[in-house]
Design an enzyme around this catalytic site. Structure first.
Site, PDB file in Angstrom:
ATOM      1  N   GLU A 194       3.707   4.308 -10.459  1.00  0.00           N
ATOM      2  CA  GLU A 194       2.555   4.977  -9.831  1.00  0.00           C
ATOM      3  C   GLU A 194       2.630   6.493  -9.944  1.00  0.00           C
ATOM      4  O   GLU A 194       1.619   7.172  -9.837  1.00  0.00           O
ATOM      5  CB  GLU A 194       2.455   4.580  -8.352  1.00  0.00           C
ATOM      6  CG  GLU A 194       2.089   3.128  -8.148  1.00  0.00           C
ATOM      7  CD  GLU A 194       1.922   2.777  -6.669  1.00  0.00           C
ATOM      8  OE1 GLU A 194       1.215   3.482  -5.963  1.00  0.00           O
ATOM      9  OE2 GLU A 194       2.538   1.771  -6.252  1.00  0.00           O
ATOM     10  N   ARG A 214       5.071  -6.890  -2.319  1.00  0.00           N
ATOM     11  CA  ARG A 214       4.024  -6.149  -1.607  1.00  0.00           C
ATOM     12  C   ARG A 214       3.094  -7.061  -0.820  1.00  0.00           C
ATOM     13  O   ARG A 214       1.926  -6.742  -0.617  1.00  0.00           O
ATOM     14  CB  ARG A 214       3.241  -5.214  -2.543  1.00  0.00           C
ATOM     15  CG  ARG A 214       3.021  -3.881  -1.838  1.00  0.00           C
ATOM     16  CD  ARG A 214       2.447  -2.783  -2.658  1.00  0.00           C
ATOM     17  NE  ARG A 214       2.628  -1.539  -1.898  1.00  0.00           N
ATOM     18  CZ  ARG A 214       2.227  -0.351  -2.290  1.00  0.00           C
ATOM     19  NH1 ARG A 214       1.607  -0.208  -3.448  1.00  0.00           N
ATOM     20  NH2 ARG A 214       2.441   0.718  -1.555  1.00  0.00           N
ATOM     21  N   HIS A 263       6.673   2.713   5.807  1.00  0.00           N
ATOM     22  CA  HIS A 263       5.719   1.677   5.394  1.00  0.00           C
ATOM     23  C   HIS A 263       6.479   0.384   5.153  1.00  0.00           C
ATOM     24  O   HIS A 263       7.526   0.397   4.485  1.00  0.00           O
ATOM     25  CB  HIS A 263       4.996   2.077   4.092  1.00  0.00           C
ATOM     26  CG  HIS A 263       3.714   2.806   4.326  1.00  0.00           C
ATOM     27  ND1 HIS A 263       3.035   3.462   3.334  1.00  0.00           N
ATOM     28  CD2 HIS A 263       2.972   2.959   5.461  1.00  0.00           C
ATOM     29  CE1 HIS A 263       1.934   4.004   3.839  1.00  0.00           C
ATOM     30  NE2 HIS A 263       1.878   3.720   5.133  1.00  0.00           N
ATOM     31  N   GLU A 297       5.704  11.221   0.639  1.00  0.00           N
ATOM     32  CA  GLU A 297       6.013   9.816   0.336  1.00  0.00           C
ATOM     33  C   GLU A 297       6.512   9.636  -1.094  1.00  0.00           C
ATOM     34  O   GLU A 297       5.756   9.830  -2.052  1.00  0.00           O
ATOM     35  CB  GLU A 297       4.774   8.933   0.542  1.00  0.00           C
ATOM     36  CG  GLU A 297       5.058   7.475   0.183  1.00  0.00           C
ATOM     37  CD  GLU A 297       3.962   6.500   0.584  1.00  0.00           C
ATOM     38  OE1 GLU A 297       2.853   6.945   0.917  1.00  0.00           O
ATOM     39  OE2 GLU A 297       4.241   5.291   0.550  1.00  0.00           O
ATOM     40  N   GLU A 310       1.788  -1.926   5.124  1.00  0.00           N
ATOM     41  CA  GLU A 310       0.907  -1.529   4.020  1.00  0.00           C
ATOM     42  C   GLU A 310       1.148  -2.540   2.906  1.00  0.00           C
ATOM     43  O   GLU A 310       2.068  -2.377   2.093  1.00  0.00           O
ATOM     44  CB  GLU A 310       1.246  -0.113   3.519  1.00  0.00           C
ATOM     45  CG  GLU A 310       0.244   0.381   2.487  1.00  0.00           C
ATOM     46  CD  GLU A 310       0.762   1.529   1.647  1.00  0.00           C
ATOM     47  OE1 GLU A 310       1.916   1.499   1.175  1.00  0.00           O
ATOM     48  OE2 GLU A 310      -0.003   2.474   1.449  1.00  0.00           O
ATOM     49  N   HIS A 316       8.391   0.723  -2.356  1.00  0.00           N
ATOM     50  CA  HIS A 316       8.869   1.686  -3.356  1.00  0.00           C
ATOM     51  C   HIS A 316      10.405   1.767  -3.358  1.00  0.00           C
ATOM     52  O   HIS A 316      11.020   1.882  -4.413  1.00  0.00           O
ATOM     53  CB  HIS A 316       8.257   3.062  -3.103  1.00  0.00           C
ATOM     54  CG  HIS A 316       6.760   3.055  -3.097  1.00  0.00           C
ATOM     55  ND1 HIS A 316       6.024   2.564  -4.148  1.00  0.00           N
ATOM     56  CD2 HIS A 316       5.859   3.442  -2.161  1.00  0.00           C
ATOM     57  CE1 HIS A 316       4.728   2.659  -3.858  1.00  0.00           C
ATOM     58  NE2 HIS A 316       4.608   3.188  -2.658  1.00  0.00           N
TER      59      HIS A 316
END
Ligand code: LER
Ligand code: MN
Length: 261
Positions: free
Chosen positions: A151, A210, A204, A145, A239, A181
């Site tokens: 992050e 988000r 995702h 991923e 997610e 992302h």
């Protein structure tokens, strides 16, 4: 394309009620946490059978210290993932995503010999063939991923993950594409998905902020068109956070996503 939802987002007093609610809202599968999954195996499999919902994927719940400086930590990460892969195979779960490193480099920069990121890549390439073979023998898959720059410093874009899969060359190692992302890192999501089409194992879903798809400003229609064109048959799992009541917002989100597909 099958819509899935992480178990943590589902309302319900127990697992069976959560799974039944997800099924009622229109999801076809659940994305599970890997946390001590072997201990929950029977409960999860019973709830999935009773609710009539698939167990699609696993996210998190194991050590991600694959390229830590200490050998002991690396071995622990390999072993904890293998334990999970074995359980997943027994539960017929199609795959698990791994983020090889969160945060900054975990090993020293040895330039001019080699930069930390080169050493990390090489270390991962030593480990992945064994892990991927283990996944294949267990009947499941690993998905790399790419995660945004805030992050991790390692693998931010789809093409970087594809390059690693090409080197390992095992059909049970694929990449996954997370819309949150991609929104931060890809120049053009549509073009990136097209380029990565042969390597795509999982997706995702989250909107630009988000939260649930439909609660931000991401355009899902054109990327979904690409996924249809390339005949993507995998899962797309939510997610994200939820603004509002899950009981109302999750079914609304399924309706919205179906309109975008
Ligand atoms: C982390 O931001 C993420 O997207 C997760 O899927 C990592 O497992
Ligand atoms: Mn993700």
């Amino acid at each position: 394309m099958k819509l899935a939802c992480q178990e943590i987002l589902a309302p319900g007093r127990n697992l069976r009620e959560k799974f039944e609610n997800l099924k009622k809202y229109g999801f076809e599968a659940v994305e599970l946490s890997g946390e001590r999954l072997w201990e929950r195996k029977k409960e999860v499999m019973d709830a999935s059978r009773e609710a009539g919902i698939e167990l699609g994927s696993v996210c998190g719940g194991f050590s991600c210290r694959f390229v830590a400086a200490e050998r002991k930590e690396r071995e622990e990460a390999m072993n904890s993932l293998k334990k999970l892969l074995k359980t997943m195979g027994e539960m017929e779960i199609s795959g698990i995503m791994i983020v090889p490193i969160f945060g900054p480099p975990q090993i020293p920069n040895l330039s001019p010999y080699k930069e930390a990121i080169e050493l990390e890549r090489e270390m991962l390439l030593l480990e992945l063939p064994e892990l991927t073979q283990f996944a294949q023998d267990s009947g499941t898959s690993i998905w790399l991923e790419p995660v945004n720059r805030y992050e991790t410093h390692f693998i931010n874009r789809l093409d970087e993950a594809v390059e690693i899969c090409q080197k390992v060359n095992n059909s049970n190692l694929r990449i996954m594409a997370d819309f949150f992302h991609m929104n931060i890192e890809e120049v053009n999501i549509v073009e990136s998905l097209k380029k990565a089409k042969d390597w795509l194992g999982h997706i995702h879903l989250a909107d630009s902020n988000r939260f649930l798809p439909g609660q931000g400003h991401t355009n899902f229609k054109s990327p979904f068109k690409v996924l249809s064109e390339i005949n993507y048959k995998g899962y797309m799992a939510l997610e994200c956070g939820i603004r509002g009541e899950p009981e109302e917002e999750l079914p609304k989100c399924v309706k919205y996503l179906k309109e975008c597909i």
